[in-house]
Structure formats: structure tokens, C-alpha cells
Design a protein around this motif. Structure first.
Motif, short mmCIF file in Angstrom:
data_model
loop_
_atom_site.label_atom_id
_atom_site.label_comp_id
_atom_site.label_asym_id
_atom_site.label_seq_id
_atom_site.Cartn_x
_atom_site.Cartn_y
_atom_site.Cartn_z
N TYR B 71 0.68 -1.27 -0.35
CA TYR B 71 -0.02 0.15 -0.02
C TYR B 71 1.23 0.90 -0.16
CZ TYR B 71 -2.91 4.00 1.80
OH TYR B 71 -3.62 5.53 2.03
N LEU B 72 1.59 1.03 0.68
CA LEU B 72 2.51 2.27 0.73
C LEU B 72 3.21 2.93 -0.18
CD1 LEU B 72 4.59 2.67 4.09
CD2 LEU B 72 3.19 4.00 3.60
N SER B 73 3.33 2.04 -1.46
CA SER B 73 4.53 1.78 -2.70
C SER B 73 3.31 2.33 -4.05
CB SER B 73 4.75 0.89 -3.26
OG SER B 73 3.63 0.06 -3.49
N LEU B 74 2.42 2.66 -3.01
CA LEU B 74 1.48 3.27 -4.53
C LEU B 74 0.93 4.65 -3.65
CD1 LEU B 74 -1.22 0.63 -4.61
CD2 LEU B 74 1.01 1.09 -6.09
N THR B 75 1.40 5.24 -2.43
CA THR B 75 1.07 6.66 -1.54
C THR B 75 2.73 7.17 -2.12
OG1 THR B 75 2.11 5.55 0.76
CG2 THR B 75 0.11 6.12 0.23
N ASP B 76 2.99 8.59 -1.24
CA ASP B 76 4.57 9.40 -1.33
C ASP B 76 4.17 9.99 0.20
OD1 ASP B 76 2.22 11.18 -0.96
OD2 ASP B 76 2.03 12.84 -1.51
N ALA B 77 4.05 8.70 0.59
CA ALA B 77 5.05 8.10 2.02
C ALA B 77 6.32 9.13 1.91
CB ALA B 77 4.64 7.14 2.52
N ASN B 78 6.39 9.61 3.03
CA ASN B 78 7.64 9.69 3.38
C ASN B 78 7.71 10.24 5.17
OD1 ASN B 78 7.97 12.57 3.76
ND2 ASN B 78 8.28 12.88 1.36
N VAL B 98 -1.05 7.75 -4.81
CA VAL B 98 -0.52 8.52 -5.95
C VAL B 98 -0.29 7.36 -7.11
CG1 VAL B 98 0.95 10.01 -4.98
CG2 VAL B 98 1.49 8.10 -5.54
N GLY B 99 -1.67 6.15 -7.21
CA GLY B 99 -1.10 4.70 -7.51
C GLY B 99 0.33 4.55 -8.33
N LEU B 100 0.61 4.21 -9.40
CA LEU B 100 1.54 3.55 -9.98
C LEU B 100 2.73 5.09 -10.44
CD1 LEU B 100 0.13 0.76 -11.81
CD2 LEU B 100 1.23 0.71 -9.88
N ASP B 101 2.75 5.87 -9.75
CA ASP B 101 3.68 6.89 -10.74
C ASP B 101 5.16 6.57 -9.61
OD1 ASP B 101 1.39 8.23 -10.87
OD2 ASP B 101 2.66 9.97 -9.84
N ASN B 102 5.14 5.71 -7.93
CA ASN B 102 6.79 5.15 -7.39
C ASN B 102 7.48 4.31 -8.59
OD1 ASN B 102 6.67 6.77 -5.06
ND2 ASN B 102 4.74 5.67 -4.86
N LYS B 104 6.34 3.81 -11.88
CA LYS B 104 7.11 4.53 -12.87
C LYS B 104 8.24 4.74 -12.78
CE LYS B 104 2.57 5.86 -14.88
NZ LYS B 104 1.71 7.30 -14.81
N ALA B 105 8.15 5.82 -11.82
CA ALA B 105 9.65 7.28 -11.84
C ALA B 105 10.90 5.72 -10.85
CB ALA B 105 9.30 7.16 -10.52
N VAL B 106 10.53 4.52 -10.86
CA VAL B 106 11.72 3.50 -10.89
C VAL B 106 11.99 2.64 -12.06
CG1 VAL B 106 12.44 1.60 -9.30
CG2 VAL B 106 11.44 3.64 -7.92
N LEU B 107 11.20 2.46 -12.79
CA LEU B 107 11.50 1.87 -13.65
C LEU B 107 11.67 2.38 -15.31
CD1 LEU B 107 8.77 -0.75 -13.99
CD2 LEU B 107 10.81 -1.16 -13.63
N THR B 108 11.89 4.35 -14.95
CA THR B 108 11.76 4.31 -16.13
C THR B 108 13.36 5.23 -15.71
OG1 THR B 108 11.27 6.50 -15.10
CG2 THR B 108 9.68 5.06 -17.34
N ASP B 109 14.16 4.81 -14.11
CA ASP B 109 15.73 5.85 -13.82
C ASP B 109 16.40 4.75 -14.10
OD1 ASP B 109 16.71 7.10 -12.81
OD2 ASP B 109 15.96 7.15 -10.35
N ASN B 110 17.50 4.76 -14.49
CA ASN B 110 18.78 4.15 -15.02
C ASN B 110 19.38 3.19 -13.53
OD1 ASN B 110 19.19 4.25 -17.74
ND2 ASN B 110 20.18 6.35 -17.95
N VAL B 111 19.56 4.65 -12.59
CA VAL B 111 19.50 3.78 -11.05
C VAL B 111 19.18 3.00 -10.98
CG1 VAL B 111 20.08 3.64 -8.83
CG2 VAL B 111 19.41 6.30 -9.93
N PHE B 112 18.01 1.80 -11.75
CA PHE B 112 17.47 1.11 -11.24
C PHE B 112 17.91 -0.30 -11.79
CE2 PHE B 112 13.77 -2.12 -11.94
CZ PHE B 112 13.69 -3.32 -10.77
N TRP B 113 18.23 0.38 -13.39
CA TRP B 113 18.70 -0.93 -14.35
C TRP B 113 20.17 -1.38 -13.65
CZ3 TRP B 113 14.84 -3.33 -15.66
CH2 TRP B 113 13.18 -3.28 -16.59
N ASP B 114 20.53 -0.08 -13.81
CA ASP B 114 21.80 -0.59 -12.89
C ASP B 114 21.87 -1.18 -12.19
OD1 ASP B 114 22.85 1.37 -15.20
OD2 ASP B 114 23.55 3.32 -14.30
N ARG B 115 21.60 -0.70 -10.55
CA ARG B 115 21.63 -1.75 -9.93
C ARG B 115 21.51 -3.46 -10.39
NH1 ARG B 115 23.40 1.31 -8.86
NH2 ARG B 115 23.56 3.43 -7.77
N LEU B 116 19.92 -3.00 -11.30
CA LEU B 116 19.49 -4.47 -11.36
C LEU B 116 21.14 -5.71 -11.97
CD1 LEU B 116 17.20 -6.81 -11.40
CD2 LEU B 116 16.44 -5.47 -13.65
#
Lengths: 424, 341
Positions: B71-78, B98-102, B104-116
């Protein structure tokens, strides 16, 4: 059973945390009818190995003034203190009543509601006596969230004998520093002139300020790290290491730096008053007079070093606020500050303490006080501490040759804009 | 007690007819007979009561955090906008869905793919190396030789030492200036290596440490597997003139398959999420060269300020999804080969 590793680490971490936290300040305290304070005050001290015995003695001295208050002294290593406090404060359990807080942490903790505002409480005593720069770091949203205890800045620590034997003067700018290093490496192959911290962004600041740059312009709401001055600063650290004027590490930097300096493997390092006690314990400084202190080497825009220091903050959820306020007041009092100067050569934040002969006569104070007066104030914004992580990353990339200084400055700037939503 | 047990067994045996009757009740008005649930409860109360504590515990310690994390991953909680009360300060919850925004942000960021990418390299090389080493050592220790117990004990040692102790010890050994490795190299006239300061060497170092920690597990599992292979097979093969390699290839390896399949799956999942080795040895450094997915997720929720709970949760869900996919695919592959576990 590899899972066992994770579990062990977790248990160890929890064990350490609980051991360090010491749990809540269990017994409810306060002042009884006669106004006498009672209860327990848990104090997290972040001073280093060489300093902690002095701080423990001082903290426990509080009991002499208030016999019914028990002080629980816990030393938490500086590197872990921030995360540990946030874990405890956010989870509402195990947070200390009073913590020795780095100046950049105050606004962060206060903005998250972790700190008790101190205006109008017994914690604040003789506010007019505070150095204005030290007082600046205690404020957030026009309220005071901490009392200043120690102020500091950075300087060039040097080994007088080594510099003399190599026939070089104390370098006052980066070019002179490179020349001096070259002469030292020539005289003693295998030794270097300078130890450059490659793993701690705080050490990057004096190179940045030396080029006339800054991390951000908090008043103008503008990110300034990717200005040409920021690029130059990255160039400087790379150049120092590439030209072998300095050695560096991407991990364990503090220990490696202190060991190299104390054993005479390097002749110079950038450091602050907090390193004096530890450096003097080294073999090269058996004769304390061998330790020389000079202003940080100037960049193209002059000498610049960051203003740092330590404040004392009170946890908003403390069950014993009265005693905690009193304890914070005591630990920032003139008497305690005088003792930390006498024993550890740390700089007081009270003007009145500088008039004491033992303080004004202290060689380190005589050097550092004017340096502090000129030190560059950091942006006292909640994100102040978070600004370091992108630099740490890019420093390693630049020093490891993974990226160019231009790219590093730009990436740092981009990371800042992501963090500071309303900044240009 | 015995009576009760037998009763419930008898009832369980009549489950078929109970179900048949259950179907009929659906057609008749509800009020007439006892509810289906009630009947099921009265029939299987014994099983339910045995299962209930487990279900409750799993629900509390796994189900709730999992659902909450998702649930938290679908919000903008910090850290700044979740609700909490600290002394006089009450901070209300102001985070939003915020729905799937998080994601979207993770998967379109190079940081994630580099780490993966690095996480996969790290997992595959760690598992492959520790598996091979474990297999070789197990084979060596599975024969009669002098001091076998001593060797076995010595090889189990990395397992007996708490992981953080070993990792810190390795860190001392790797130290560029005062570490043992560079002093040995210097003795051999070789230049010092920046073990933890050079991105490539840092990767080699973390893999080496993890393999060192992982070999005992493989070794023990393989030894167990080897000992379960009947000796007659080897005798028969020897009679037929099979070479040592042929015996290894056609008897040992197939005999070990059930064990190796399981340990490779487990070890892959653990290595994928091996937080302590990387965190304690390099803190993900130099820079972010050795950062794997979990250490980065940790950074999001514990290092940055304010702590990004939502972002970290999104990383966590993605990690979970990746591992579940892997486990499903792997099981399917094993089943095709005829292995069941």
C-alpha cells in the motif's frame, strides 16, 4: 543457512541499537514540590574515541548538581548517530532525552517534529553570550531547537618536523601544497604530502569554498554546486590525487587518514579541532609541539572552510523534559565548555568563555577562533545534511576516474534539484 | 483426547457426503439448516484450531507488513508526512495515494537498471562460484583420508563465525594501506591493489567474501547429497570400466540433482538479497559501484532525508516480484527434468 547471516546481522544490529539506546528513560521524572529535579536523563554523545572519556565525566558530573537525576551516558559513533536517532525517534521508543547533534542535523530533526522547541524553557541561558554563527544553526522556523556547545572549522594539520626536514614552508595555497608534496615524496619515497578524504563530503567543502562556490544558495533558492566553481572543486581533488600530491581512500577514510598522519606516512591533512586529541596520541606527536596548524590551502578564490560544530537538542518525546532541559543547559554552560577546551582543545560557543585565561591561552583556540570567525556558514535547511550524499557518490566517481568533474558537478546539481523541489 | 481425535477423523472421512449435502442446502432457504461455515467448522474444528495460530502468526508478521508495504508503495509517504505523535508534537498523516507513480519513476530511472544489472552479476557469480567450490570440496571430503574430520571442521568454520565479524575482518585484510593482502603483495614485489577503492576490485572483493561465507553451506548440503548416493552404483560403473570423470558425470551429478536444485534456488534468493556483506564491507561504495537492489532500497528508507518510505517500498515490491518470478521459473524448469520438491 545463509539466511543465518542476515538474521545474525539483524540480531546484532538490534542488539547494538538496544544496547546503545538503553531503552526509554523509564522512570517518570520532573520536579517535585520543592522544585528538585529527579528521574533519568539518557544522553547520546557523538564525540570520538579520544574525546568520549572527557564527555562521559562531564555528563555524569551533572548528578553532583542534581543528585536525584540519574544520567545515562551512551556514546554513539558519529557515523551512526543520525540514522539511529531517526529510527528511535520515529518509532517512539529508545530515543535519548538529550543528544549531541551535528549542526546540520538540527533543522532536519526539527522539521520532522523530533525535537522539543527550547524558547522560554530552562534550557536556554544567557542567549546573548552565544557566538552568532553558532546560534544560527540552532534555529528552524524562527524557533530555537538546540543549544550550541562546540563550534569548529577545518584547518591544515601538518607535521612540523617533516616539513622542516623536507625543506618546505607551510603551503598556503593549492599550488604550494603540490610543490611541498612533491618535495616530500622525493625525500621519502613512499610517503605523501597530503591525505585527502575521498569518502567524506565534508572534506570537499573547503575546496568548493576555496573556488568561491557553495552547495546551494538558500536565500535565492538556487542550486549552485554545478556552477563552474563546483566543477573546479571536483577538478582540484582529482588533480591532487592524480598528481600524487595526495593519497586517498574510498572507504575507512578516517582511520586511514589518522593512522597515516600519526605515523608520519603523510605530512599534512585537513581536519578540525575534533582531531587534535587523537592526533596528539600518535607516535609522531609525542612532542605535542610537532603538530602545526595552518589555514586551509587557498583555492583560486581564497581560503574557505566550512563552519561546523555540535549542538545539544532535546527529544520532543522525552518523558523527563524538565531534567532534560536542565541537562542541555548544563552541557552548554560556560563551565563545561571551558573544560572541553582545556582537555580537548575544542572551541567554545560562548563569548564569555574566550575571556578565561586557560581558554584564550590555548594555542589551538588562538589559531581556530579567527578561522571560525571567517568560516563559511552552511545552509541551515532541513536538507542540509542530505546534500552530502550526492557529493560522496560523485567524489568516488571522480577519484575513481568513472566520470569527469563536469559531469560530476552536473549530476550533483540534478540530485539537489530532485531533493529541493522549489529550487532552480 | 484420543476419543476426540478419532471422532474428528471419522467426520473428516465423511467429508465427501458432507460436501454433497452442502450443495443441496444451497438450494434450500438458508435459514433452515446450519450455515455452511458453521458446519465446516464443526466438522474440521480440529484442523482449524491447529492451523489458526500459524495463520495468525503469518498474518501478523508477514501478511500485514507485506500488504502495508504494498500500500505504501502506491502513496507518496515519507518521513515527513506519516502520522506520529512525539511528546507535544503531533504530525498528522498527509500522504496521498499516487497510484503507480512510484513504479513508473523507478522503472524509467537508470539507477534501477544499473543496480539490477550488477545484482544479477553478483548473484550469478556468487552462486556459481560457491556451488562449484562446494561441490569440489564435498567430493574431496567424501573419500577416506587422514584427518577428514579436521578438514570438515575447518571448512565449516566460516559458518560458525558471526557474519559481521567475518566481514569486518575481511575489511581489515582488504585495507589498501595496512591490510594483510597488500602487505603480502608488497612482499612479492607487486604493487598494492585498491581492493575496496577501485570499482572493479571492490566488486571482486565483495564476491570473494560472499563466496567464502557461502561455501560451507554448499559443502554441507553436497556432502549430505553425496552420502545418499548408493555406493553400488560406483562399484558397478567401475566394473564396466567407467573413468573417474564418467562416474562423476553420470552418477554423482544426477544423484546430486535434487539437492543441488534446492540449494541453488535458496542460495540465489539469499545472495540476491545479501545485505550485510555489501553494506558492511563497502557500504555500496566506492561511489555506488557495489550497491545491489536491497542496499539501495535501504538507503532510500534509512539514509536519505526525509526518509522515502514509498520509494523504498516500491523497490521492495519489485525485488519481491523479481524473486517470485525467478522461483516460479526455476521450479518449472526443475519439474520438467522430473524433480519434485
Amino acid at each position: 543457512m545463509r539466511r543465518g547471516i542476515a538474521a545474525t546481522a539483524l540480531v546484532a544490529a538490534l542488539g547494538l541499537t538496544t544496547a546503545a539506546c538503553g531503552g526509554d528513560s523509564g522512570d517518570q521524572g520532573g520536579s517535585n514540590s520543592s522544585g528538585e529535579l529527579s528521574g533519568t536523563v539518557t544522553y547520546w554523545d557523538t564525540s570520538n574515541e579520544a574525546e568520549k572519556a572527557t564527555y562521559q565525566a562531564l555528563a555524569e558530573g551533572f548528578t553532583k548538581l542534581h543528585p536525584k537525576v540519574k544520567v545515562k551516558y551512551v556514546n554513539v559513533p558519529f557515523g551512526e548517530a543520525n540514522a539511529k536517532f531517526k529510527n528511535a525517534a520515529g518509532g517512539n521508543s529508545g530515543a535519548p532525552d538529550v543528544m549531541r547533534t551535528e549542526v546540520a542535523w538540527v533543522a532536519d530533526f526539527a522539521s520532522l517534529g523530533y525535537l522539543a522547541p527550547l524558547d522560554g524553557t530552562r534550557a536556554i541561558e544567557n542567549q546573548g553570550d552565544w557566538l552568532p554563527q553558532a546560534a544560527a544553526s540552532t534555529k528552524f522556523d524562527d524557533k530555537t531547537y538546540a543549544v550550541p556547545q562546540v563550534i569548529d572549522t577545518m584547518a591544515l594539520f601538518y607535521n612540523k618536523k617533516m616539513l622542516k626536514d623536507a625543506g618546505v614552508d607551510v603551503p598556503s595555497n593549492l599550488n604550494a601544497l603540490k610543490d611541498a608534496s612533491a618535495k616530500i615524496s622525493k625525500k621519502w619515497p613512499g610517503k605523501s604530502g597530503l591525505y585527502l578524504r575521498g569518502d567524506d563530503p565534508y572534506w570537499f567543502l573547503s575546496f568548493l569554498y576555496g573556488e568561491g562556490g557553495d552547495l546551494v544558495d538558500a536565500d535565492g533558492k538556487k542550486v549552485t554546486i554545478d556552477d563552474p566553481s563546483g566543477v573546479k572543486a571536483y577538478k582540484t581533488i582529482k588533480d591532487l590525487v592524480d598528481s600524487k600530491a595526495a593519497i586517498t581512500d574510498a572507504s575507512d577514510g578516517w582511520n586511514n587518514m589518522q593512522n597515516a598522519f600519526k605515523s608520519g606516512k603523510v605530512a599534512m591533512m585537513l581536519n578540525g579541532p575534533w582531531a587534535i586529541a587523537d592526533s596528539r596520541a600518535g607516535a609522531e606527536f609525542k612532542d605535542p609541539k610537532n603538530l602545526g596548524i595552518a589555514p586551509v590551502p587557498a583555492g583560486s578564490a581564497g581560503q574557505g572552510s566550512p563552519q561546523g560544530g555540535w549542538n545539544l537538542s532535546v527529544y520532543a518525546g522525552s518523558k523527563n523534559l524538565d531534567a532534560s532541559y536542565e541537562f542541555a543547559k548544563y552541557m552548554s554552560s560556560a563551565k563545561v565548555q571551558q573544560e572541553t577546551t582545556e582537555k580537548l582543545s575544542l572551541l567554545p560557543t560562548r563569548l564569555s568563555v574566550y575571556t578565561k585565561p586557560t581558554v584564550s591561552g590555548n594555542e589551538m583556540v588562538q589559531f581556530f577562533k579567527p578561522a571560525v570567525d571567517k568560516a563559511v556558514e552552511r545552509p541551515w535547511i532541513p536538507q542540509g545534511n542530505a546534500l552530502f550524499e550526492p557529493i560522496r557518490l560523485q567524489m568516488a566517481n571522480v577519484l575513481g576516474g568513472k566520470t569527469t568533474p563536469e559531469k560530476a558537478a552536473q549530476e550533483t546539481g540534478d540530485a539537489y534539484r530532485k531533493m529541493l523541489k522549489d529550487y532552480k | 483426547m484420543a476419543v476426540e481425535t478419532s471422532q474428528s477423523v471419522a467426520k473428516a472421512a465423511g467429508a465427501n457426503s458432507a460436501r454433497g449435502r452442502g450443495r443441496r442446502t444451497e438450494n434450500t432457504p438458508r435459514s433452515t439448516g446450519p450455515g455452511r461455515l458453521r458446519r465446516a467448522l464443526s466438522t474440521h474444528w480440529y484442523a482449524w484450531s491447529m492451523v489458526a495460530p500459524v495463520v495468525a502468526v503469518i498474518g501478523v508478521i508477514i501478511g500485514y507488513p507485506l500488504a502495508r508495504g504494498f500500500y505504501l508503495s502506491l502513496t507518496d509517504a515519507n518521513e515527513a508526512n506519516v502520522e506520529r505523535t512525539i511528546g507535544v508534537n503531533h504530525i498528522p498523516a498527509t500522504y496521498e495515494f499516487v497510484g503507480l507513480d512510484n513504479y513508473k519513476a523507478v522503472l524509467t530511472d537508470n539507477v534501477f537498471w544499473d543496480r539490477l544489472g550488477w545484482t544479477l552479476v553478483w548473484t550469478v557469480s556468487c552462486v556459481a562460484l560457491s556451488f562449484t567450490l562446494g561441490l569440489v570440496l564435498a567430493n574431496m571430503l567424501n573419500r577416506k583420508l587422514k584427518g577428514r574430520t579436521f578438514y570438515r571442521m575447518a571448512l565449516i568454520l566460516p559458518w560458525a563465525v558471526p557474519a559481521f565479524v567475518s566481514v569486518f575482518t575481511w575489511r581489515l585484510l582488504f585495507n589498501e594501506r595496512s591490510g594483510l593482502f597488500n602487505q603480502l603483495l608488497a612482499g612479492g614485489g607487486i604493487d598494492a591493489i585498491s581492493w575496496l577503492n577501485d570499482p572493479t576490485w571492490a566488486k571482486v572483493s565483495v564476491i570473494a567474501v560472499n563466496v567464502w561465507l557461502g561455501v560451507p553451506f554448499m559443502l554441507v548440503a553436497m556432502l549430505g547429497g553425496l552420502q545418499s548416493i548408493p555406493a553400488e552404483l560406483y562399484e558397478a560403473a567401475e566394473m564396466d570400466g567407467a573413468t573417474a570423470w564418467q562416474r562423476f558425470r553420470h552418477i554423482t551429478l544426477p544423484g546430486l540433482r535434487p539437492v543441488s536444485g534446492t540449494v541453488i534456488l535458496l542460495s540465489s534468493i539469499w545472495t540476491f538479497n545479501m545485505f550485510p556483506v555489501i553494506f558492511l564491507l563497502t557500504r555500496g561504495g566506492p561511489g555506488d559501484a557495489t550497491e545491489i537492489l536491497v542496499t539501495y532500497a535501504y538507503k532510500l528508507s534509512f539514509v536519505v532525508s526525509p526518509r522515502d518510505f514509498a520509494g523504498s517500498a516500491a523497490w521492495g515490491v519489485l525485488i519481491l516480484a523479481l524473486l517470485s518470478l525467478f522461483a516460479v521459473a526455476y521450479r518449472r524448469a526443475l519439474r520438467k527434468q522430473g524433480d519434485m520438491w
